[in-house]
Design a protein around this motif. Structure first.
Motif, short mmCIF file in Angstrom:
data_model
loop_
_atom_site.label_atom_id
_atom_site.label_comp_id
_atom_site.label_asym_id
_atom_site.label_seq_id
_atom_site.Cartn_x
_atom_site.Cartn_y
_atom_site.Cartn_z
N TYR A 293 0.85 -1.18 0.00
CA TYR A 293 0.00 0.00 0.00
C TYR A 293 0.89 1.23 0.00
O TYR A 293 1.71 1.44 0.90
CB TYR A 293 -0.93 0.05 1.21
CG TYR A 293 -1.89 1.21 1.13
CD1 TYR A 293 -2.92 1.21 0.19
CD2 TYR A 293 -1.76 2.32 1.95
CE1 TYR A 293 -3.80 2.27 0.07
CE2 TYR A 293 -2.64 3.39 1.85
CZ TYR A 293 -3.65 3.36 0.90
OH TYR A 293 -4.52 4.42 0.78
N GLN A 294 0.72 2.05 -1.05
CA GLN A 294 1.49 3.28 -1.21
C GLN A 294 0.65 4.45 -0.74
O GLN A 294 -0.38 4.79 -1.34
CB GLN A 294 1.88 3.44 -2.69
CG GLN A 294 2.71 2.27 -3.21
CD GLN A 294 2.86 2.27 -4.72
OE1 GLN A 294 1.90 2.55 -5.44
NE2 GLN A 294 4.06 1.96 -5.19
N ARG A 295 1.08 5.06 0.35
CA ARG A 295 0.26 6.08 1.02
C ARG A 295 0.02 7.30 0.14
O ARG A 295 -1.12 7.79 0.04
CB ARG A 295 0.92 6.50 2.33
CG ARG A 295 0.94 5.42 3.41
CD ARG A 295 1.57 5.96 4.66
NE ARG A 295 0.76 7.01 5.25
CZ ARG A 295 1.24 7.98 6.04
NH1 ARG A 295 2.54 8.04 6.29
NH2 ARG A 295 0.44 8.87 6.56
N ASP A 296 1.07 7.83 -0.47
CA ASP A 296 0.91 9.06 -1.24
C ASP A 296 -0.04 8.86 -2.42
O ASP A 296 -0.87 9.73 -2.73
CB ASP A 296 2.27 9.55 -1.75
CG ASP A 296 3.14 10.09 -0.62
OD1 ASP A 296 2.59 10.36 0.47
OD2 ASP A 296 4.36 10.22 -0.82
N ALA A 297 0.08 7.71 -3.08
CA ALA A 297 -0.78 7.41 -4.23
C ALA A 297 -2.13 6.84 -3.80
O ALA A 297 -3.03 6.71 -4.62
CB ALA A 297 -0.09 6.43 -5.17
N ARG A 298 -2.24 6.48 -2.51
CA ARG A 298 -3.44 5.83 -1.97
C ARG A 298 -3.80 4.64 -2.86
O ARG A 298 -4.94 4.46 -3.28
CB ARG A 298 -4.62 6.81 -1.90
CG ARG A 298 -4.32 8.04 -1.07
CD ARG A 298 -5.51 8.96 -0.96
NE ARG A 298 -6.57 8.38 -0.12
CZ ARG A 298 -7.74 8.97 0.10
NH1 ARG A 298 -8.01 10.15 -0.45
NH2 ARG A 298 -8.65 8.38 0.86
N SER A 299 -2.78 3.80 -3.08
CA SER A 299 -2.92 2.71 -4.06
C SER A 299 -2.38 1.40 -3.49
O SER A 299 -1.31 1.36 -2.88
CB SER A 299 -2.16 3.06 -5.34
OG SER A 299 -2.18 1.99 -6.25
N LEU A 300 -3.13 0.33 -3.71
CA LEU A 300 -2.69 -1.02 -3.36
C LEU A 300 -2.21 -1.70 -4.63
O LEU A 300 -2.95 -1.77 -5.62
CB LEU A 300 -3.86 -1.82 -2.76
CG LEU A 300 -3.52 -3.21 -2.23
CD1 LEU A 300 -2.64 -3.13 -0.98
CD2 LEU A 300 -4.81 -3.99 -1.92
N VAL A 301 -0.98 -2.22 -4.61
CA VAL A 301 -0.41 -2.85 -5.81
C VAL A 301 0.09 -4.25 -5.44
O VAL A 301 0.38 -4.54 -4.29
CB VAL A 301 0.75 -2.02 -6.41
CG1 VAL A 301 0.24 -0.66 -6.86
CG2 VAL A 301 1.89 -1.86 -5.41
N MET A 302 0.20 -5.08 -6.45
CA MET A 302 0.70 -6.44 -6.24
C MET A 302 2.19 -6.39 -6.00
O MET A 302 2.92 -5.60 -6.60
CB MET A 302 0.37 -7.32 -7.43
CG MET A 302 -1.11 -7.59 -7.57
SD MET A 302 -1.55 -8.57 -9.02
CE MET A 302 -0.74 -10.12 -8.64
N GLN A 303 2.67 -7.26 -5.12
CA GLN A 303 4.07 -7.24 -4.69
C GLN A 303 5.03 -7.35 -5.85
O GLN A 303 6.04 -6.65 -5.89
CB GLN A 303 4.30 -8.38 -3.70
CG GLN A 303 5.54 -8.26 -2.84
CD GLN A 303 6.80 -8.68 -3.58
OE1 GLN A 303 7.81 -8.01 -3.46
NE2 GLN A 303 6.77 -9.77 -4.34
N HIS A 304 4.75 -8.20 -6.83
CA HIS A 304 5.72 -8.41 -7.88
C HIS A 304 5.75 -7.26 -8.88
O HIS A 304 6.55 -7.25 -9.81
CB HIS A 304 5.45 -9.74 -8.63
CG HIS A 304 4.16 -9.78 -9.38
ND1 HIS A 304 3.11 -10.55 -8.98
CD2 HIS A 304 3.74 -9.12 -10.49
CE1 HIS A 304 2.10 -10.40 -9.81
NE2 HIS A 304 2.46 -9.53 -10.74
#
Length: 308
Positions: A293-304
């Motif tokens: 979870y990237q706070r600034d982008a407010r985005s959840l991304v897959m680890q790879h």
């Protein structure tokens, strides 16, 4: 004795002991991730709710040397605790007005549930899917639920988008998110089930590792869906104070680890996979890898999909 032979033997002995027209019959269910489970459906005349008792654990205990009679008595005792004495109003379930305040959602793995997803409304989230169910009841014995399928949408004359908007509101009231430290989670498990061991994810935490948090709901049922709740991941980021990894412990909860306290991404993926292979029932596995979870982008991304 094979598992199928064990089921047949338990069925026969249960029907010898059940009274009042109550009957036990073999039942096969397709669970999450396509897992096939076999057990006994115990039906009471005039009652339209019948508990199913799955027998894998009892079979393992039988192969370990426990007596058939003792296990049958335990199954009978358990049935008497969970049985329903009154029918549910099936007509009420079919009316949208009667269920709309109980519609919620859960997360499942998309690829492992392709057949299920063909027949239910859903939305994709990375490699996961959001699916809907009606939370019929919550009590000390667990939850009673009904999966929402495509036929329900037609009958209720609503869209999947309608369901999603409604469910996002309902979950905050019916299954509010709870964020607590790993140590609190361990204490809760050990207090509720004496003698129960920690799983590998809990054992992997350093002593006093209060920087690791667990996200779930009060009933600890399909609590991984809390990552979809409005603002929850953002608020968790405020608590942790930085970007963080989301480790899918099971469909019932996720573990949050600050980036500054984490292992290498590949090591976390390996840990998640080991947990799934050794500690989590097949039908409760959510995913085999971590998310970020990237706070600034407010985005959840897959680890790879990222590199540190």
């Amino acid at each position: 004795m094979t598992y199928q032979e064990f089921i047949c033997a338990i069925e026969t002995k249960m029907n010898q002991k059940l009274e009042g027209g109550v009957k036990a019959a073999q039942y096969t269910a397709i669970k999450n991730n396509g897992k096939v489970k076999k057990g006994l459906l115990i039906e009471t005349p005039g009652v339209n709710i019948s508990p199913t008792i799955y027998l894998e654990e009892f079979y393992q205990r039988f192969t370990d040397g426990e007596s058939m009679e003792g296990l049958v008595q335990e199954i009978l005792d358990f049935y008497r605790i969970v049985k329903c004495d009154q029918s549910m109003d099936a007509n009420g379930i079919n009316h949208y007005d009667a269920v709309q305040d109980k519609i919620v959602f859960k997360l499942i793995h998309t690829e492992k549930n392709q057949e299920l997803l063909k027949g239910v409304p859903h939305f994709r989230l990375l490699d996961l899917s959001i699916v809907f169910y009606v939370l019929l009841d919550v009590n000390s014995r667990g939850t009673a639920t009904m999966t929402v399928n495509n036929d329900h949408l037609q009958y209720w004359d609503v869209t999947a988008e309608d369901l999603f908007a409604l469910a996002r509101s309902n979950v905050k009231r019916l299954l509010p998110a709870e964020l607590f430290t790993m140590q609190q989670a361990v204490d809760e498990i050990l207090c509720s089930v004496p003698g129960k061991k920690k799983n590998l994810l809990q054992e992997s935490a350093p002593e006093g590792a209060d920087f690791m948090y667990v996200l779930s709901n009060p009933v600890r049922s399909f609590g991984a869906a809390c990552i979809v709740y409005p603002e929850v991941l953002d608020m968790a980021g405020q608590v942790l104070g930085e970007d963080y990894y989301v480790l899918p412990s099971s469909v019932h909860e996720v573990v949050l680890v600050p980036v500054s306290k984490s292992m290498e991404p590949g090591e976390m993926d390996a840990m998640v996979m080991e947990i799934n292979q050794t500690q989590v029932a097949e039908e409760e596995i959510l995913s085999d890898h971590a998310y970020l979870y990237q706070r600034d982008a407010r985005s959840l991304v897959m680890q790879h999909s990222f590199h540190l």
